[in-house]
Write a protein that holds these residues in place. Structure first.
Motif, PDB file in Angstrom:
ATOM      1  N   VAL A 198      -7.210  20.798  -0.701  1.00 19.01           N
ATOM      2  CA  VAL A 198      -6.395  19.535  -0.799  1.00 19.01           C
ATOM      3  C   VAL A 198      -4.688  20.003   0.836  1.00 19.01           C
ATOM      4  N   ILE A 199      -4.967  19.360   1.417  1.00 19.02           N
ATOM      5  CA  ILE A 199      -3.420  19.442   2.651  1.00 19.02           C
ATOM      6  C   ILE A 199      -2.653  18.266   2.492  1.00 19.02           C
ATOM      7  N   ARG A 200      -1.575  18.279   1.974  1.00 19.00           N
ATOM      8  CA  ARG A 200      -0.249  16.946   2.316  1.00 19.00           C
ATOM      9  C   ARG A 200       0.124  16.987   3.706  1.00 19.00           C
ATOM     10  N   HIS A 201       0.303  16.388   4.267  1.00 15.06           N
ATOM     11  CA  HIS A 201       0.547  16.238   5.153  1.00 15.06           C
ATOM     12  C   HIS A 201       2.109  16.036   5.456  1.00 15.06           C
ATOM     13  N   ALA A 202       2.831  16.597   6.705  1.00 11.42           N
ATOM     14  CA  ALA A 202       3.790  16.120   6.923  1.00 11.42           C
ATOM     15  C   ALA A 202       3.703  15.327   8.552  1.00 11.42           C
ATOM     16  N   VAL A 203       4.330  14.370   8.676  1.00 12.94           N
ATOM     17  CA  VAL A 203       5.533  14.239   8.508  1.00 12.94           C
ATOM     18  C   VAL A 203       5.626  12.342   8.091  1.00 12.94           C
ATOM     19  N   PRO A 204       6.742  12.040   6.546  1.00 15.43           N
ATOM     20  CA  PRO A 204       6.270  10.811   5.852  1.00 15.43           C
ATOM     21  C   PRO A 204       6.619   9.478   7.528  1.00 15.43           C
ATOM     22  N   ARG A 205       6.285   9.314   7.391  1.00 13.70           N
ATOM     23  CA  ARG A 205       6.940   7.555   8.932  1.00 13.70           C
ATOM     24  C   ARG A 205       7.397   6.356   8.303  1.00 13.70           C
ATOM     25  N   THR A 206       8.316   6.177   8.288  1.00 14.83           N
ATOM     26  CA  THR A 206       8.610   4.451   8.221  1.00 14.83           C
ATOM     27  C   THR A 206       8.731   3.723   8.823  1.00 14.83           C
ATOM     28  N   VAL A 207       7.947   2.740   8.855  1.00 18.83           N
ATOM     29  CA  VAL A 207       7.490   1.670   9.368  1.00 18.83           C
ATOM     30  C   VAL A 207       8.162   0.610   9.695  1.00 18.83           C
ATOM     31  N   SER A 208       8.171   0.503  10.327  1.00 22.22           N
ATOM     32  CA  SER A 208       9.753  -1.523  10.986  1.00 22.22           C
ATOM     33  C   SER A 208       8.182  -2.675  11.770  1.00 22.22           C
ATOM     34  N   GLY A 209       9.414  -3.809  11.781  1.00 24.59           N
ATOM     35  CA  GLY A 209       8.653  -4.605  12.437  1.00 24.59           C
ATOM     36  C   GLY A 209       9.003  -3.870  14.336  1.00 24.59           C
TER      37      GLY A 209
ATOM     38  N   PRO B  40      -1.468  -4.416   1.574  1.00 24.73           N
ATOM     39  CA  PRO B  40      -0.732  -4.294   2.437  1.00 24.73           C
ATOM     40  C   PRO B  40       0.068  -2.855   2.500  1.00 24.73           C
ATOM     41  N   VAL B  41       0.008  -3.212   3.937  1.00 25.36           N
ATOM     42  CA  VAL B  41       1.662  -2.475   4.340  1.00 25.36           C
ATOM     43  C   VAL B  41       2.393  -3.064   4.985  1.00 25.36           C
ATOM     44  N   TRP B  42       4.586  -3.702   4.533  1.00 15.82           N
ATOM     45  CA  TRP B  42       5.471  -4.499   4.987  1.00 15.82           C
ATOM     46  C   TRP B  42       6.065  -3.425   6.015  1.00 15.82           C
ATOM     47  N   PRO B  43       6.397  -4.143   6.529  1.00 14.35           N
ATOM     48  CA  PRO B  43       7.594  -3.097   7.424  1.00 14.35           C
ATOM     49  C   PRO B  43       8.840  -2.447   6.187  1.00 14.35           C
ATOM     50  N   GLY B  44       9.180  -1.564   6.591  1.00 12.45           N
ATOM     51  CA  GLY B  44      10.134  -1.093   5.827  1.00 12.45           C
ATOM     52  C   GLY B  44       8.731   0.244   4.451  1.00 12.45           C
ATOM     53  N   ASP B  45       8.253  -0.241   4.506  1.00  8.92           N
ATOM     54  CA  ASP B  45       7.132   1.189   3.879  1.00  8.92           C
ATOM     55  C   ASP B  45       7.580   2.750   4.660  1.00  8.92           C
ATOM     56  N   THR B  46       7.433   3.343   4.148  1.00 12.14           N
ATOM     57  CA  THR B  46       6.720   4.785   4.332  1.00 12.14           C
ATOM     58  C   THR B  46       6.336   5.272   4.067  1.00 12.14           C
ATOM     59  N   LEU B  47       5.495   5.768   5.038  1.00 14.52           N
ATOM     60  CA  LEU B  47       3.300   6.418   4.649  1.00 14.52           C
ATOM     61  C   LEU B  47       3.814   7.649   4.575  1.00 14.52           C
ATOM     62  N   ARG B  48       3.014   8.926   3.854  1.00 12.43           N
ATOM     63  CA  ARG B  48       1.961   9.946   4.066  1.00 12.43           C
ATOM     64  C   ARG B  48       1.257  10.069   3.803  1.00 12.43           C
ATOM     65  N   ALA B  49       0.823  11.066   3.474  1.00 11.83           N
ATOM     66  CA  ALA B  49      -0.995  11.522   4.101  1.00 11.83           C
ATOM     67  C   ALA B  49      -1.140  12.481   3.325  1.00 11.83           C
ATOM     68  N   GLU B  50      -2.939  12.405   2.875  1.00  9.45           N
ATOM     69  CA  GLU B  50      -3.185  14.076   2.055  1.00  9.45           C
ATOM     70  C   GLU B  50      -4.813  13.171   2.424  1.00  9.45           C
ATOM     71  N   SER B  51      -5.594  15.059   3.088  1.00 11.58           N
ATOM     72  CA  SER B  51      -6.655  15.054   2.765  1.00 11.58           C
ATOM     73  C   SER B  51      -7.010  16.639   2.350  1.00 11.58           C
ATOM     74  N   GLU B  52      -8.571  15.977   1.537  1.00 19.28           N
ATOM     75  CA  GLU B  52      -9.370  16.953   0.442  1.00 19.28           C
ATOM     76  C   GLU B  52     -10.450  16.784   1.400  1.00 19.28           C
TER      77      GLU B  52
ATOM     78  N   PHE C 252      -3.921   8.409  10.520  1.00 17.26           N
ATOM     79  CA  PHE C 252      -4.346   9.155  10.868  1.00 17.26           C
ATOM     80  C   PHE C 252      -4.084  10.252  11.659  1.00 17.26           C
ATOM     81  N   GLY C 253      -2.597   9.594  12.131  1.00 16.66           N
ATOM     82  CA  GLY C 253      -1.615  10.749  12.941  1.00 16.66           C
ATOM     83  C   GLY C 253      -1.051  11.478  11.975  1.00 16.66           C
ATOM     84  N   LYS C 254      -0.824  11.247  10.559  1.00 13.58           N
ATOM     85  CA  LYS C 254      -0.525  12.574   9.827  1.00 13.58           C
ATOM     86  C   LYS C 254      -1.092  13.492   9.990  1.00 13.58           C
ATOM     87  N   THR C 255      -2.833  13.272   9.714  1.00 13.49           N
ATOM     88  CA  THR C 255      -3.279  14.395   9.853  1.00 13.49           C
ATOM     89  C   THR C 255      -4.103  15.337  10.737  1.00 13.49           C
TER      90      THR C 255
END
Length: 344
Positions: free
Chosen positions: A18-29, A97-109, A72-75
């Motif tokens: 299980v891989i926890r990916h860097a780096v979290p990303r806050t998305v916006s308008g 849904p993903v809204w402006p201001g959400d912070t996304l991260r990713a993990e893969s198995e 995808f980019g996180k991975t």
């Protein structure tokens, strides 16, 4: 001791990792504005807060493919930095849904590995989840990637190829809370065609085309923080070309599909996908869709339509998909099978 990271090679993967990916990303308008500048994207639900509110949502969510590309980019640094090619997708679902201001991260198995017969590369299968700042999953999918070996002489691992569902069943589709197309405004959406107007087997030529520019592809791939060498380093391939990120082609084709599918507002599942042939700067991308299935949902006024989206660099009107031997025609770039939500 080196502090730089050369990326993982095929030998570095083990089933169950299980891989926890860097780096979290806050998305916006800002992501929305740049996405709509890069692609001819104009589906109403992702363009207008007022339109989205009239459809029962709090505001306009970010485009579904913004969420996909960001996760995808996180991975990439952990899964496909040394990829030869991204081969396919399965069992994809948009969960929230993903809204402006959400912070996304990713993990893969890692769920599968298989060395290729040439001994210099192998396929790695991963199941990836994107999560927001509340640790709520917003997206999940499986993809498999051909990855170079560090040492061709290293022994082949035990082969594990996962069994994957061919299609996400309609009752597994996640409908955003509150979505209601009962009072849907077809005029503002851009086309009059509703769920009942599309018949299984119908093929829609989306007519329009976009020529891929090197600068736009580079900007888009950096926007998603996709660091795969094959997209940036012109010395990485023997032909000296930079491969266009497959997601760039997906977004171009999805945006082109507006002409004929303007009311396919939300992508809710990714059943299968293949990047059939490479795309390079200077190629002109066209698209067509085939209606594969339809299903009702429990949301008011909302139906689901299953679509095959094909992107190609052939002449206008060319709807060829495969050759007589079953292989993809050389001008086909993308074959994507997905579910979208549409007003009844």
């Amino acid at each position: 001791m080196t502090k730089t990271n050369a990326g993982r090679f095929f030998e570095d993967y083990r089933v169950g990792d299980v891989i926890r990916h860097a780096v979290p990303r806050t998305v916006s308008g800002g992501e929305r504005a740049l996405y709509h500048a890069l692609y001819p994207a104009r589906h109403a639900l992702h363009s207008s807060d007022d339109f989205a509110r009239a459809c029962g949502l709090a505001a306009s969510p970010l485009d579904d493919l913004i969420a996909f590309h960001t996760v995808f980019g996180k991975t990439v640094p952990d899964v496909s930095l040394n990829a030869v090619a991204n081969l396919g997708y399965a069992e994809g679902r948009w969960l929230e849904p993903v809204w402006p201001g959400d912070t996304l991260r990713a993990e893969s198995e890692v769920i599968g590995i298989k060395q290729n017969s040439n001994g210099t590369s192998g396929n790695v299968y991963v199941r990836t989840r994107g999560l927001n700042q509340r640790d709520v999953p917003v997206l999940e999918y499986v993809r498999w990637v051909m990855v170079r070996k560090r040492d061709a002489a290293s022994p082949a691992p035990d082969e594990v190829v996962p069994r994957l569902d061919r299609v996400v069943l309609p009752d597994a589709l996640v409908i955003p809370d509150g979505l209601d197309f009962s009072d849907y405004d077809f005029t503002l959406a851009g086309e009059p065609h509703r769920w009942g107007d599309y018949q299984v087997g119908e093929v829609i030529d989306h007519v329009d085309a976009v020529t891929v520019e090197e600068a736009e592809h580079m900007l888009a791939t950096r926007l998603w923080q996709n660091t795969a060498k094959v997209h940036f380093d012109a010395t990485f391939r023997e032909d000296g070309k930079r491969l266009i990120y497959g997601g760039h082609v997906i977004s171009l084709a999805r945006a082109l599909s507006f002409n004929g599918l303007a009311n396919a507002q939300l992508i809710v599942a990714l059943n299968a996908g293949a990047h059939a042939n490479p795309c390079f700067a200077g190629d002109t991308v066209r698209a067509w869709s085939e209606v594969l299935d339809r299903a009702p949902t429990n949301a008011p006024g909302v139906g689901a339509v299953r679509l095959r989206l094909v992107a190609h660099k052939g002449p206008p009107g060319d709807l060829t998909l495969k050759r007589e031997d079953g292989r993809y025609a050389p001008h086909v770039l993308l074959d994507l099978d997905y579910w979208a939500l549409m007003p009844l």
